[in-house]
Write an enzyme that holds these catalytic residues in place. Structure first.
Site, PDB file in Angstrom:
ATOM      1  N   ASN A   4      -7.711  36.458  13.477  1.00 30.66           N
ATOM      2  CA  ASN A   4      -8.107  35.138  12.982  1.00 30.66           C
ATOM      3  C   ASN A   4      -9.590  34.970  13.299  1.00 30.66           C
ATOM      4  OD1 ASN A   4      -8.523  32.453  12.411  1.00 30.66           O
ATOM      5  ND2 ASN A   4      -7.245  31.662  14.086  1.00 30.66           N
ATOM      6  N   LYS A   6     -11.550  32.683  12.401  1.00 33.11           N
ATOM      7  CA  LYS A   6     -11.995  31.282  12.455  1.00 33.11           C
ATOM      8  C   LYS A   6     -13.290  31.147  11.645  1.00 33.11           C
ATOM      9  CE  LYS A   6      -9.498  30.853  16.722  1.00 33.11           C
ATOM     10  NZ  LYS A   6      -9.203  30.081  17.918  1.00 33.11           N
ATOM     11  N   HIS A  88      -2.433  25.939  12.155  1.00 32.93           N
ATOM     12  CA  HIS A  88      -3.101  26.360  13.389  1.00 32.93           C
ATOM     13  C   HIS A  88      -3.451  25.115  14.202  1.00 32.93           C
ATOM     14  CE1 HIS A  88      -6.191  27.858  16.108  1.00 32.93           C
ATOM     15  NE2 HIS A  88      -5.675  29.053  15.906  1.00 32.93           N
ATOM     16  N   GLU A  90      -5.974  24.186  15.724  1.00 31.60           N
ATOM     17  CA  GLU A  90      -7.279  23.584  15.417  1.00 31.60           C
ATOM     18  C   GLU A  90      -7.193  22.721  14.167  1.00 31.60           C
ATOM     19  OE1 GLU A  90      -9.507  27.246  15.615  1.00 31.60           O
ATOM     20  OE2 GLU A  90      -9.106  27.315  17.759  1.00 31.60           O
ATOM     21  N   GLU A 160       1.409  29.832  19.709  1.00 32.02           N
ATOM     22  CA  GLU A 160       0.093  29.782  20.342  1.00 32.02           C
ATOM     23  C   GLU A 160      -0.004  28.554  21.238  1.00 32.02           C
ATOM     24  OE1 GLU A 160      -3.027  32.114  17.880  1.00 32.02           O
ATOM     25  OE2 GLU A 160      -2.890  30.100  17.067  1.00 32.02           O
ATOM     26  N   GLY A 166      -8.612  30.483  23.155  1.00 28.08           N
ATOM     27  CA  GLY A 166     -10.050  30.513  23.403  1.00 28.08           C
ATOM     28  C   GLY A 166     -10.464  30.139  24.819  1.00 28.08           C
ATOM     29  N   SER A 205      -5.818  33.958  23.683  1.00 31.47           N
ATOM     30  CA  SER A 205      -6.547  34.829  24.614  1.00 31.47           C
ATOM     31  C   SER A 205      -5.900  36.201  24.813  1.00 31.47           C
ATOM     32  CB  SER A 205      -6.737  34.121  25.969  1.00 31.47           C
ATOM     33  OG  SER A 205      -7.513  32.948  25.816  1.00 31.47           O
TER      34      SER A 205
END
Ligand code: PGA
Length: 243
Positions: A4, A6, A88, A90, A160, A166, A205
């Site tokens: 991914n 991003k 996701h 985000e 996730e 991250g 991560s």
């Protein structure tokens, strides 16, 4: 194994990264990269014939129409996408995507022949409050309630934990496995046999150092890799760990 990217990359960096991946990967697992919309064409051309799949990071829940700035699933299919990330964290937290929208996006993706990668996961506060299964269960229910078994066969799930994305913090293999098993059980309420075949990826991560122990868990079928997918060496090492 899905990368991914991003909102990272440019024409030059993408070309270097993709050429490193296509020359090195002899995938014994399925590998794909989810790139930003403007680079779908570039990535599609560079990945052609490589065995690596192309994916996107978001999709409209609408099929066509007056939706300025949106990208439909058929457009993604037009550019050779096989996968698309849906929901996701985000997108959920920064752009306000609701469970209902995420569910509609999954259906829209499947209607265009894409495999949606449904992302679910709890925040740190939710984990500390002991409501991980409630939260993940709610996110799953939005998609799974009323879903016909044939659609389950064309779905992937990515667990996730938001607190691991991250941050350098990773769920322990045991913590991740517990949630993956919970997800598999929930999928089985739609169709037991199909649930066995659904790939459930772990994300948050994942690094070359922790990949192998995560992927050794019985219900962890692969990874959704953010930061480490931007470094060819690291992403390749993680793909290697999947073997
Ligand atoms: P990360 O991101 O690997 O950088 O934690 C994972 C993701 O957001 O998909």
């Amino acid at each position: 194994m899905a990368g991914n990217w991003k909102m990272h990359g440019n024409l030059q960096q993408n070309a270097a990264l993709l050429s490193a991946l296509t020359t090195a990967v002899a995938p014994s697992c399925e590998v794909g990269v989810c790139v930003p919309y403007p680079y779908l064409s570039q990535a599609g051309q560079l990945l052609a014939g490589s065995g690596l799949a192309l994916g996107a990071q978001n999709v409209s829940e609408h099929a066509v129409g007056a939706y300025t700035g949106e990208v439909s699933a058929t457009m993604l299919a037009d550019f050779g996408c096989r996968y698309v990330l849906v929901g996701h964290s985000e997108r959920r937290t920064l752009f306000g995507e609701t469970d209902a929208q995420v569910a509609a996006k999954c259906l829209a993706a499947q209607d265009a022949g894409l495999v949606p990668v449904l992302c679910v996961g709890e925040t740190l506060a939710e984990r500390q409050a002991g409501v991980t299964e409630t939260v993940v269960g709610r996110q799953l229910a939005a998609v799974l309630d009323g879903l016909v078994p044939e659609r389950l066969e064309r779905l992937m799930v990515a667990y996730e934990p938001v607190w691991a994305i991250g941050t350098g913090l990773t769920a322990s293999p045991e913590e991740a496995q517990a949630v993956h098993a919970f997800i598999r059980h929930r999928l089985a309420t739609v169709d037991m046999q199909a649930a066995d075949g659904v790939r459930i990826l772990y994300g948050g991560s994942v690094k070359p150092q922790n990949a192998a122990t995560l992927f050794a868990q019985p219900d962890i079928d692969g990874g959704l890799i953010g930061g480490a997918s931007l470094v060819a060496e690291d992403f390749l090492a993680i793909c290697q760990a999947a073997k």
